[in-house]
Design a protein around this motif. Structure first.
Motif, PDB file in Angstrom:
ATOM      1  N   ASP A  36       0.863  -1.181   0.000  1.00 36.71           N
ATOM      2  CA  ASP A  36       0.000   0.000   0.000  1.00 36.71           C
ATOM      3  C   ASP A  36       0.896   1.226   0.000  1.00 36.71           C
ATOM      4  N   PHE A  37       1.221   1.695  -1.196  1.00 37.06           N
ATOM      5  CA  PHE A  37       2.011   2.924  -1.273  1.00 37.06           C
ATOM      6  C   PHE A  37       1.581   3.701  -2.514  1.00 37.06           C
ATOM      7  N   ALA A  38       2.294   3.587  -3.610  1.00 36.85           N
ATOM      8  CA  ALA A  38       1.838   4.250  -4.835  1.00 36.85           C
ATOM      9  C   ALA A  38       0.525   3.635  -5.307  1.00 36.85           C
ATOM     10  N   ASN A  39       0.392   2.304  -5.132  1.00 36.85           N
ATOM     11  CA  ASN A  39      -0.835   1.584  -5.445  1.00 36.85           C
ATOM     12  C   ASN A  39      -1.162   0.669  -4.278  1.00 36.85           C
ATOM     13  N   ALA A  40      -2.421   0.245  -4.213  1.00 33.81           N
ATOM     14  CA  ALA A  40      -2.789  -0.836  -3.309  1.00 33.81           C
ATOM     15  C   ALA A  40      -2.744  -2.120  -4.123  1.00 33.81           C
ATOM     16  N   VAL A  41      -1.945  -3.081  -3.674  1.00 29.73           N
ATOM     17  CA  VAL A  41      -1.715  -4.309  -4.441  1.00 29.73           C
ATOM     18  C   VAL A  41      -2.167  -5.498  -3.595  1.00 29.73           C
ATOM     19  N   TYR A  42      -3.047  -6.321  -4.173  1.00 27.33           N
ATOM     20  CA  TYR A  42      -3.603  -7.468  -3.474  1.00 27.33           C
ATOM     21  C   TYR A  42      -3.262  -8.762  -4.199  1.00 27.33           C
ATOM     22  N   HIS A  43      -3.080  -9.814  -3.430  1.00 20.58           N
ATOM     23  CA  HIS A  43      -2.860 -11.148  -3.973  1.00 20.58           C
ATOM     24  C   HIS A  43      -4.106 -11.986  -3.735  1.00 20.58           C
ATOM     25  N   LEU A  44      -4.673 -12.523  -4.813  1.00 18.11           N
ATOM     26  CA  LEU A  44      -5.784 -13.463  -4.720  1.00 18.11           C
ATOM     27  C   LEU A  44      -5.189 -14.858  -4.887  1.00 18.11           C
ATOM     28  N   ALA A  45      -4.835 -15.476  -3.773  1.00 14.69           N
ATOM     29  CA  ALA A  45      -4.078 -16.723  -3.827  1.00 14.69           C
ATOM     30  C   ALA A  45      -4.846 -17.826  -4.547  1.00 14.69           C
ATOM     31  N   GLY A  46      -6.170 -17.900  -4.318  1.00 12.48           N
ATOM     32  CA  GLY A  46      -6.946 -18.951  -4.939  1.00 12.48           C
ATOM     33  C   GLY A  46      -6.985 -18.857  -6.442  1.00 12.48           C
ATOM     34  N   GLU A  47      -6.886 -17.654  -6.959  1.00 18.62           N
ATOM     35  CA  GLU A  47      -6.923 -17.417  -8.405  1.00 18.62           C
ATOM     36  C   GLU A  47      -5.536 -17.268  -9.009  1.00 18.62           C
ATOM     37  N   LYS A  48      -4.507 -17.170  -8.150  1.00 18.43           N
ATOM     38  CA  LYS A  48      -3.143 -16.894  -8.593  1.00 18.43           C
ATOM     39  C   LYS A  48      -3.100 -15.607  -9.420  1.00 18.43           C
ATOM     40  N   VAL A  49      -3.700 -14.577  -8.837  1.00 21.73           N
ATOM     41  CA  VAL A  49      -3.855 -13.290  -9.511  1.00 21.73           C
ATOM     42  C   VAL A  49      -3.410 -12.175  -8.571  1.00 21.73           C
ATOM     43  N   LEU A  98      -8.969   2.492 -10.247  1.00 23.08           N
ATOM     44  CA  LEU A  98      -8.783   1.742 -11.485  1.00 23.08           C
ATOM     45  C   LEU A  98      -8.089   0.443 -11.120  1.00 23.08           C
ATOM     46  N   ALA A  99      -8.702  -0.674 -11.507  1.00 20.61           N
ATOM     47  CA  ALA A  99      -8.173  -1.992 -11.156  1.00 20.61           C
ATOM     48  C   ALA A  99      -7.614  -2.677 -12.390  1.00 20.61           C
ATOM     49  N   THR A 100      -6.401  -3.211 -12.252  1.00 23.47           N
ATOM     50  CA  THR A 100      -5.822  -4.062 -13.290  1.00 23.47           C
ATOM     51  C   THR A 100      -5.469  -5.408 -12.673  1.00 23.47           C
ATOM     52  N   PHE A 101      -5.492  -6.454 -13.499  1.00 26.71           N
ATOM     53  CA  PHE A 101      -5.371  -7.829 -13.028  1.00 26.71           C
ATOM     54  C   PHE A 101      -4.230  -8.525 -13.756  1.00 26.71           C
ATOM     55  N   TRP A 102      -3.361  -9.181 -12.962  1.00 28.35           N
ATOM     56  CA  TRP A 102      -2.127  -9.750 -13.494  1.00 28.35           C
ATOM     57  C   TRP A 102      -1.935 -11.167 -12.960  1.00 28.35           C
ATOM     58  N   HIS A 103      -1.306 -12.012 -13.758  1.00 25.51           N
ATOM     59  CA  HIS A 103      -0.937 -13.333 -13.284  1.00 25.51           C
ATOM     60  C   HIS A 103       0.094 -13.193 -12.169  1.00 25.51           C
ATOM     61  N   HIS A 104      -0.138 -13.887 -11.074  1.00 27.42           N
ATOM     62  CA  HIS A 104       0.811 -13.842  -9.960  1.00 27.42           C
ATOM     63  C   HIS A 104       2.063 -14.640 -10.290  1.00 27.42           C
ATOM     64  N   GLU A 105       3.208 -14.093  -9.956  1.00 27.96           N
ATOM     65  CA  GLU A 105       4.486 -14.757 -10.158  1.00 27.96           C
ATOM     66  C   GLU A 105       5.150 -14.962  -8.797  1.00 27.96           C
ATOM     67  N   MET A 194      11.802  -5.504 -10.783  1.00 23.56           N
ATOM     68  CA  MET A 194      12.198  -6.741 -11.427  1.00 23.56           C
ATOM     69  C   MET A 194      12.077  -7.852 -10.388  1.00 23.56           C
ATOM     70  N   ILE A 195      11.581  -9.006 -10.798  1.00 26.31           N
ATOM     71  CA  ILE A 195      11.399 -10.106  -9.863  1.00 26.31           C
ATOM     72  C   ILE A 195      12.085 -11.364 -10.381  1.00 26.31           C
ATOM     73  N   ARG A 196      12.593 -12.140  -9.432  1.00 23.51           N
ATOM     74  CA  ARG A 196      13.204 -13.425  -9.728  1.00 23.51           C
ATOM     75  C   ARG A 196      12.132 -14.502  -9.528  1.00 23.51           C
ATOM     76  N   THR A 197      11.850 -15.272 -10.568  1.00 22.46           N
ATOM     77  CA  THR A 197      10.848 -16.329 -10.518  1.00 22.46           C
ATOM     78  C   THR A 197      11.513 -17.668 -10.821  1.00 22.46           C
ATOM     79  N   PRO A 198      10.808 -18.789 -10.606  1.00 21.21           N
ATOM     80  CA  PRO A 198      11.388 -20.086 -10.971  1.00 21.21           C
ATOM     81  C   PRO A 198      11.758 -20.180 -12.451  1.00 21.21           C
ATOM     82  N   GLY A 199      11.083 -19.395 -13.291  1.00 20.43           N
ATOM     83  CA  GLY A 199      11.377 -19.433 -14.726  1.00 20.43           C
ATOM     84  C   GLY A 199      12.361 -18.388 -15.206  1.00 20.43           C
TER      85      GLY A 199
END
Length: 298
Positions: A36-49, A98-105, A194-199
């Motif tokens: 919660d700073f420049a944006n409010a960012v939420y993780h929907l674990a069940g949807e991986k979003v 304004l809400a945008t939706f992204w695949h969780h990594e 930038m994020i480090r993911t398994p891929g």
């Protein structure tokens, strides 16, 4: 839905999250507040979003989010390592957000080093031209709007910041000559995005993507000495990218501009967050004194 919400802004964000999820058909189960700073960012674990909520009051914000969705979809088609938006119609306007939706990594430790970012930016800047119009880079619009809107600034600080913007704008528009090609820029390219993911490594937070001088994407890391990056780390970044912008005569102007731009979020949040208020005072004192003391990332 379970959302930790404190204060009126996050309470409104929780309502906006519920409304936007209802309209997209996403599961109405638990949500975790990630940031919660420049944006409010939420993780929907069940949807991986991941859902990013930004206030809709900023001029041009809707159009910029539309651009971020178009660009990241285009990048996905080219195989460029960026976060991917959901294949739904977005952004969604809900309760003043304004809400945008992204695949969780999945994020893995340790955090990426600057040289990884240099390699990613080299790949980004070597891509073919974007096949649609992009907004033009606006180097002062965001910080000027934040200065005007801030309720945490004393009068003399506000006047100093306005004068500083004017002086840097004159230098930027009248004296800076760019040497790298003009084209697609991320516009907020630092290793925190930038994020480090398994891929592998991914570039995220494309809200400011636009057309502009490519030097714009190099300055945040090279100015990162303010946040503890060493000369060796910055040299590694430049080597990975293939160009050292610190040797360019326009570098001091863009470095000083970036320092002002890093104030944008703290200016907007200082009245409701004591950590942001203290950091704003710290950075303003440093800028006005002309020193190089370390700043604290938020």
């Amino acid at each position: 839905m379970t959302v930790a919400a404190e204060g009126p802004l996050l309470s409104r964000a929780a309502v906006a999250l519920a409304e936007s999820r209802r309209r997209t058909g996403l599961d109405s189960g638990g949500a975790t507040l990630m940031r919660d700073f420049a944006n409010a960012v939420y993780h929907l674990a069940g949807e991986k979003v991941v859902v990013r909520l930004t206030e809709a009051t900023t001029p041009g914000r809707y159009e910029r989010l539309v651009t971020s969705i178009k660009v990241t979809r285009w990048l996905a088609g080219l195989g460029f390592p960026a976060v991917r938006p959901l294949e739904i119609k977005q952004p969604i306007v809900a309760e003043g957000f304004l809400a945008t939706f992204w695949h969780h990594e999945e994020h893995l430790a340790p955090p990426p080093g600057p040289e990884r970012l240099g390699s990613l930016l080299r790949r980004l800047h070597d891509l073919p031209p974007v096949p649609f119009d992009l907004p033009t880079h606006d180097p002062f619009g965001g910080v000027r709007r934040a200065i005007d809107a801030s309720v945490a600034l004393a009068r003399d600080d506000r006047e100093w910041l306005i004068d500083r913007c004017e002086a840097l704008a004159e230098a930027y528009y009248e004296r800076v000559e760019f040497v790298l090609p003009y084209g697609l820029v991320h516009a907020d390219a630092h290793r925190g995005n930038m994020i480090r993911t398994p891929g592998g490594f991914l570039l995220c937070d494309w809200d400011g993507v636009c057309a502009g001088p490519r030097e714009i994407d190099l300055i945040p890391t090279l100015q990162g000495g303010r946040f503890g990056l060493t000369e060796r780390q910055r040299a590694g970044f430049s080597a990975a990218y293939g160009y050292d912008a610190t040797t360019w005569e326009g570098y001091p102007v863009l470095r000083d501009m970036r320092e002002l731009q890093t104030l944008t979020a703290v200016l907007r949040n200082a009245h409701r967050d004591h950590t942001a208020r203290a950091e704003l005072r710290h950075r303003l004192d440093s800028l006005r004194a002309g020193d190089d003391r370390l700043w604290h990332p938020l």
